[in-house]
Design a protein around this motif. Structure first.
Motif, PDB file in Angstrom:
ATOM      1  N   PRO A 138     -46.527 -27.464 -42.081  1.00  0.00           N
ATOM      2  CA  PRO A 138     -46.495 -26.366 -41.105  1.00  0.00           C
ATOM      3  C   PRO A 138     -45.917 -26.801 -39.753  1.00  0.00           C
ATOM      4  CG  PRO A 138     -48.579 -26.353 -42.257  1.00  0.00           C
ATOM      5  CD  PRO A 138     -47.862 -27.579 -42.707  1.00  0.00           C
ATOM      6  N   ASP A 139     -46.255 -28.023 -39.303  1.00  0.00           N
ATOM      7  CA  ASP A 139     -45.661 -28.538 -38.063  1.00  0.00           C
ATOM      8  C   ASP A 139     -44.148 -28.522 -38.140  1.00  0.00           C
ATOM      9  OD1 ASP A 139     -48.000 -29.063 -36.830  1.00  0.00           O
ATOM     10  OD2 ASP A 139     -47.966 -31.235 -37.118  1.00  0.00           O
ATOM     11  N   PHE A 140     -43.639 -29.032 -39.260  1.00  0.00           N
ATOM     12  CA  PHE A 140     -42.191 -29.129 -39.407  1.00  0.00           C
ATOM     13  C   PHE A 140     -41.550 -27.741 -39.405  1.00  0.00           C
ATOM     14  CE2 PHE A 140     -38.546 -28.893 -42.304  1.00  0.00           C
ATOM     15  CZ  PHE A 140     -37.654 -29.648 -41.568  1.00  0.00           C
ATOM     16  N   ILE A 141     -42.123 -26.814 -40.186  1.00  0.00           N
ATOM     17  CA  ILE A 141     -41.542 -25.469 -40.280  1.00  0.00           C
ATOM     18  C   ILE A 141     -41.577 -24.777 -38.917  1.00  0.00           C
ATOM     19  CG2 ILE A 141     -41.866 -23.187 -41.323  1.00  0.00           C
ATOM     20  CD1 ILE A 141     -40.838 -25.101 -43.346  1.00  0.00           C
TER      21      ILE A 141
ATOM     22  N   ASP B 276     -39.110 -22.250 -35.155  1.00  0.00           N
ATOM     23  CA  ASP B 276     -39.648 -21.635 -33.951  1.00  0.00           C
ATOM     24  C   ASP B 276     -40.294 -20.283 -34.257  1.00  0.00           C
ATOM     25  OD1 ASP B 276     -40.279 -21.513 -31.326  1.00  0.00           O
ATOM     26  OD2 ASP B 276     -38.394 -20.589 -30.702  1.00  0.00           O
ATOM     27  N   SER B 277     -41.092 -20.247 -35.322  1.00  0.00           N
ATOM     28  CA  SER B 277     -41.707 -18.982 -35.721  1.00  0.00           C
ATOM     29  C   SER B 277     -43.162 -19.218 -36.101  1.00  0.00           C
ATOM     30  CB  SER B 277     -40.952 -18.376 -36.901  1.00  0.00           C
ATOM     31  OG  SER B 277     -41.807 -17.535 -37.648  1.00  0.00           O
ATOM     32  N   LEU B 278     -44.036 -18.504 -35.428  1.00  0.00           N
ATOM     33  CA  LEU B 278     -45.458 -18.648 -35.709  1.00  0.00           C
ATOM     34  C   LEU B 278     -45.808 -18.052 -37.071  1.00  0.00           C
ATOM     35  CD1 LEU B 278     -47.605 -19.996 -34.087  1.00  0.00           C
ATOM     36  CD2 LEU B 278     -48.360 -17.765 -33.266  1.00  0.00           C
ATOM     37  N   LEU B 279     -45.122 -16.946 -37.414  1.00  0.00           N
ATOM     38  CA  LEU B 279     -45.389 -16.304 -38.699  1.00  0.00           C
ATOM     39  C   LEU B 279     -45.061 -17.266 -39.848  1.00  0.00           C
ATOM     40  CD1 LEU B 279     -46.072 -13.818 -40.417  1.00  0.00           C
ATOM     41  CD2 LEU B 279     -43.652 -13.194 -40.304  1.00  0.00           C
ATOM     42  N   ALA B 280     -43.886 -17.909 -39.750  1.00  0.00           N
ATOM     43  CA  ALA B 280     -43.488 -18.855 -40.798  1.00  0.00           C
ATOM     44  C   ALA B 280     -44.500 -19.983 -40.878  1.00  0.00           C
ATOM     45  CB  ALA B 280     -42.092 -19.404 -40.510  1.00  0.00           C
ATOM     46  N   ARG B 281     -44.985 -20.423 -39.704  1.00  0.00           N
ATOM     47  CA  ARG B 281     -45.976 -21.492 -39.693  1.00  0.00           C
ATOM     48  C   ARG B 281     -47.270 -21.086 -40.400  1.00  0.00           C
ATOM     49  NH1 ARG B 281     -47.631 -25.799 -36.440  1.00  0.00           N
ATOM     50  NH2 ARG B 281     -49.769 -26.269 -37.017  1.00  0.00           N
ATOM     51  N   ARG B 282     -47.760 -19.899 -40.060  1.00  0.00           N
ATOM     52  CA  ARG B 282     -49.021 -19.444 -40.651  1.00  0.00           C
ATOM     53  C   ARG B 282     -48.893 -19.312 -42.169  1.00  0.00           C
ATOM     54  NH1 ARG B 282     -51.308 -20.801 -36.514  1.00  0.00           N
ATOM     55  NH2 ARG B 282     -51.875 -19.394 -34.813  1.00  0.00           N
ATOM     56  N   LEU B 283     -47.763 -18.741 -42.602  1.00  0.00           N
ATOM     57  CA  LEU B 283     -47.558 -18.562 -44.042  1.00  0.00           C
ATOM     58  C   LEU B 283     -47.512 -19.925 -44.736  1.00  0.00           C
ATOM     59  CD1 LEU B 283     -47.044 -16.637 -46.366  1.00  0.00           C
ATOM     60  CD2 LEU B 283     -44.628 -16.701 -45.837  1.00  0.00           C
ATOM     61  N   THR B 284     -46.803 -20.882 -44.100  1.00  0.00           N
ATOM     62  CA  THR B 284     -46.748 -22.226 -44.672  1.00  0.00           C
ATOM     63  C   THR B 284     -48.141 -22.822 -44.784  1.00  0.00           C
ATOM     64  OG1 THR B 284     -44.685 -22.450 -43.464  1.00  0.00           O
ATOM     65  CG2 THR B 284     -45.527 -24.419 -44.507  1.00  0.00           C
TER      66      THR B 284
ATOM     67  N   SER C 136     -57.855 -26.754 -39.234  1.00  0.00           N
ATOM     68  CA  SER C 136     -58.452 -26.837 -37.906  1.00  0.00           C
ATOM     69  C   SER C 136     -57.404 -26.582 -36.823  1.00  0.00           C
ATOM     70  CB  SER C 136     -59.132 -28.187 -37.698  1.00  0.00           C
ATOM     71  OG  SER C 136     -58.181 -29.205 -37.599  1.00  0.00           O
ATOM     72  N   GLN C 137     -56.147 -26.990 -37.071  1.00  0.00           N
ATOM     73  CA  GLN C 137     -55.110 -26.710 -36.080  1.00  0.00           C
ATOM     74  C   GLN C 137     -54.777 -25.239 -36.016  1.00  0.00           C
ATOM     75  OE1 GLN C 137     -51.491 -29.005 -36.382  1.00  0.00           O
ATOM     76  NE2 GLN C 137     -52.710 -30.793 -36.894  1.00  0.00           N
ATOM     77  N   ASP C 138     -54.685 -24.609 -37.186  1.00  0.00           N
ATOM     78  CA  ASP C 138     -54.198 -23.245 -37.195  1.00  0.00           C
ATOM     79  C   ASP C 138     -55.268 -22.237 -36.836  1.00  0.00           C
ATOM     80  OD1 ASP C 138     -51.529 -23.368 -37.587  1.00  0.00           O
ATOM     81  OD2 ASP C 138     -51.715 -23.754 -39.729  1.00  0.00           O
TER      82      ASP C 138
ATOM     83  N   ALA D 138     -42.761 -22.278 -53.980  1.00  0.00           N
ATOM     84  CA  ALA D 138     -43.163 -21.654 -52.726  1.00  0.00           C
ATOM     85  C   ALA D 138     -42.653 -22.406 -51.498  1.00  0.00           C
ATOM     86  CB  ALA D 138     -44.682 -21.540 -52.672  1.00  0.00           C
ATOM     87  N   LEU D 139     -42.740 -23.733 -51.504  1.00  0.00           N
ATOM     88  CA  LEU D 139     -42.463 -24.475 -50.268  1.00  0.00           C
ATOM     89  C   LEU D 139     -41.170 -25.286 -50.283  1.00  0.00           C
ATOM     90  CD1 LEU D 139     -45.921 -25.878 -49.094  1.00  0.00           C
ATOM     91  CD2 LEU D 139     -44.565 -24.045 -48.094  1.00  0.00           C
TER      92      LEU D 139
END
Lengths: 493, 136
Positions: free
Chosen positions: A105-108, A113-121, A344-346, A392-393
């Protein structure tokens, strides 16, 4: 079989793990930062640690079981798991090390630069991690039931308690050495018995009939081209998308050394798979009566007492039990650490307390699933997780590293298509069963088309979207540029 | 987020207390947005350098693809040999047909050879690139 000896082996592994863990923690206290400390770790230890985390119950117990059950097709699993690291080496290791990201998720997030992509990851990472822990717990149930006639829930609960407890206590994060130790234990626990078995078998008469024990139809000659290709591509790409694989590369000082570490990993896991495959071949010779679903996975535990009666066999059984426990502990704790930091980060801004609760939560959910379901073949369950990760990833990770024009929307669309199509295929496969010819094959081994669909979706949506992140050029140049010099690195890092 | 991008921030946070891992790695939404415009310390993005890195990236991509494709060909070749030559089923070593032995053991040496070959080639490539940039 001597139950007391096996239980002593289990206790010994837990104690030694704890001792090395505490010792490792003290070492990391003496330095300003754990990550700097781990950069002093030699590549051999680093590679051992990565291998220790990677080799799971799937190949420790499951591979020999599947060789016994379905023949040489089973060998494709370890081949895929090992070749997956070749893909990691060539496409992912150095760029991800240079990205500086700790988790997928950090990398994505950094790349798109997208929070949505991060959350989904993060959500996908969580699902993949849980699915991967379940077979480990099943393996633990199976092992304890066989060696000591303990009810199945005890094994799963014990491993879950040890893993959840030690991660929550904060122990596992800093312990490269624990994982490294677990690797060598796993390798020894298969290689030593394999050598003893081979010596024993070579001395026994009458000789077996190879055509009966290794029938042509179950051998390489019975190869199904589509199923094999689809499975291999899923396993290869799945390695790239596993949550606990990326984290360990950060302990390499540079991208270049991350590559050499990966080469080391390929050598070490190959050695392990060779030992594990040997046990599978011996199982076909010595224990054909165990070739039934559910029982086959216990063959590695039962071989020692069958082939070598007396105390020597008991000792070997205890060694195999210790190795199996190392397999459950190593993989599960690596996964729980990755998952807990993501959760815990998200969800909780990454405080220590939230990390601890996340560790409990991330162990509890798969434990419930493991207790509620019956163990399937261990190696195929793990293989299914790889195919899901690959659908998926992995396409998004690979495109993110190598394709400048990937956009956040493209990534999100690709992840959704990959995850949904793979899930649908697996549910469909269970519904249709093996009798529907080509359709069954397509659904049972969906990797080839689900991965293609996810990749194509990402590419097409990105091209239509056209909103390439402004930072794309900068990040890509960083991912692919060699570090200038060690001196600068030390000063900057 | 990144080792360099938030290096200063991470350093400050490290200095404040014992380093719980999350604080070093965290990239929660708020801190990501308040970070200064990200710049990489290692390679400032000059136009010439962008050109260099793009060339390097393409060269690395080409190398990876060539290695992967050639590995794929080797994999298919071994698979065809072990599955389509019945003679290998007839040759038995230590009680096990040769075709089974190839399947169990034959692929790992290939992986190690390709892994070492790729890593050496990649090192040469990056060495040439570093020399080129430092000449500029």
């Amino acid at each position: 079989m001597n139950a007391a000896l096996s239980i002593a082996a289990i206790v010994a592994v837990v104690v030694v793990t704890a001792v090395i863990g505490i010792w490792g923690l003290r070492i990391s206290r003496t330095t300003s930062d754990f990550f700097v400390a781990s950069r002093t770790v030699r590549p051999v230890w680093n590679a051992s640690a990565i291998s220790g985390e990677y080799l799971s119950a799937g190949t420790f117990l499951g591979l020999s079981g599947l060789v016994l059950l379905s023949g040489s097709d089973a060998f494709w699993f370890p081949i895929g798991y090992a070749a997956g690291y070749l893909l990691v080496l060539m496409l992912v290791a150095a760029p991800l090390r240079r990205s500086g990201a700790y988790t997928i998720p950090d990398f994505i997030h950094a790349r798109l630069d997208s929070l949505l992509a991060r959350r989904l990851t993060s959500a996908l990472v969580l699902i993949i991690g849980w699915l991967y822990i379940v077979p480990q717990l099943h393996g633990a149930s199976l092992a304890l039931t066989v060696v000591a006639d303990i009810p199945p829930w005890v094994g799963a609960t014990t491993v879950a308690l040890v893993v959840g407890g030690s991660v929550a206590a904060g122990g596992m994060r800093s312990i490269t050495f624990v994982q490294a130790f677990l690797f060598w234990l796993k390798l020894a626990a298969l290689a030593v018995p394999a050598i003893f078995f081979a010596i024993t078998l070579s001395g026994t008469e009458p000789r077996i009939d190879p055509a009966l024990v290794f029938p042509q139809g179950l051998g390489p000659a019975g190869l199904d081209a589509y199923a094999t290709t689809s499975l291999l591509i899923g396993l290869l790409l799945g390695t790239v998308g596993l949550p606990h694989v990326l984290v360990r590369f950060y302990t390499s000082p540079t991208g270049g050394s991350a590559r050499w570490t990966t080469v080391g990993v390929i050598v070490l896991i190959s050695a392990f798979y060779i030992a594990s495959s040997t046990i599978g071949l011996i199982a076909r010779i010595a224990a054909p009566d165990l070739a039934a679903p559910g029982v086959a996975d216990t063959v590695a535990l039962q071989l020692p007492s069958r082939l070598i009666p007396g105390p020597a066999g008991d000792l070997l059984t205890a060694l195999v039990v210790a190795g199996a426990l190392a397999a459950f502990l190593g993989t599960s704790s690596g996964l729980v650490v990755s998952l807990s930091s993501a959760v815990s980060q998200d969800l909780f801004h990454g405080t220590v307390t939230s990390f601890r609760w996340a560790a409990v939560f991330c162990t509890f959910v798969p434990l419930v699933v493991a207790l509620a379901t019956a163990p399937q073949g261990l190696v195929t369950s793990v293989g299914t997780v790889f195919v899901f990760a690959a659908s998926a990833l992995s396409p998004v990770i690979l495109l993110g590293i190598w394709w400048r024009r990937l956009t956040a929307r493209g990534a999100v669309a690709g992840m959704i298509v990959g995850a949904v199509s793979c899930t649908a295929a697996l549910i469909g496969s269970a519904a249709v069963g093996p009798g529907a010819g080509a359709l069954s094959s397509l659904l049972a081994q969906p990797g080839l088309w689900t991965i293609s669909a996810a990749t194509l979706t990402s590419v097409i949506v990105s091209l239509v979207d056209g909103r390439t992140p402004v930072s794309a050029d900068r990040i890509l140049s960083r991912l692919h540029s060699p570090e200038r010099s060690r001196g600068e690195l030390a000063a900057g890092g | 987020m990144t080792e360099n991008g938030t290096g200063g921030g991470a350093e400050r946070r490290r200095g404040a207390s014992r380093p719980p891992r999350e604080r070093v790695t965290s990239i929660d939404a708020a801190s990501a947005r308040t970070d200064p415009a990200p710049r990489t310390g290692r390679w400032a993005v000059g136009e010439a350098e962008t050109l260099f890195t793009r060339t390097l990236m393409r060269a690395q991509g080409r190398l990876a693809i060539v290695c992967l494709l050639s590995f794929g060909v080797a994999l298919v070749l071994v698979t065809v040999v072990m599955s389509r030559i019945p003679l290998l089923d007839a040759i038995v070593l230590g009680g096990v047909p040769l075709s089974w032995l190839i399947h169990a053991y034959g692929f790992y040496p290939l992986m190690v050879i390709w892994a070492v070959g790729y890593t050496l080639a990649c090192q040469r490539l990056e060495g040439r690139f570093t020399q080129l940039v430092e000449h500029e």
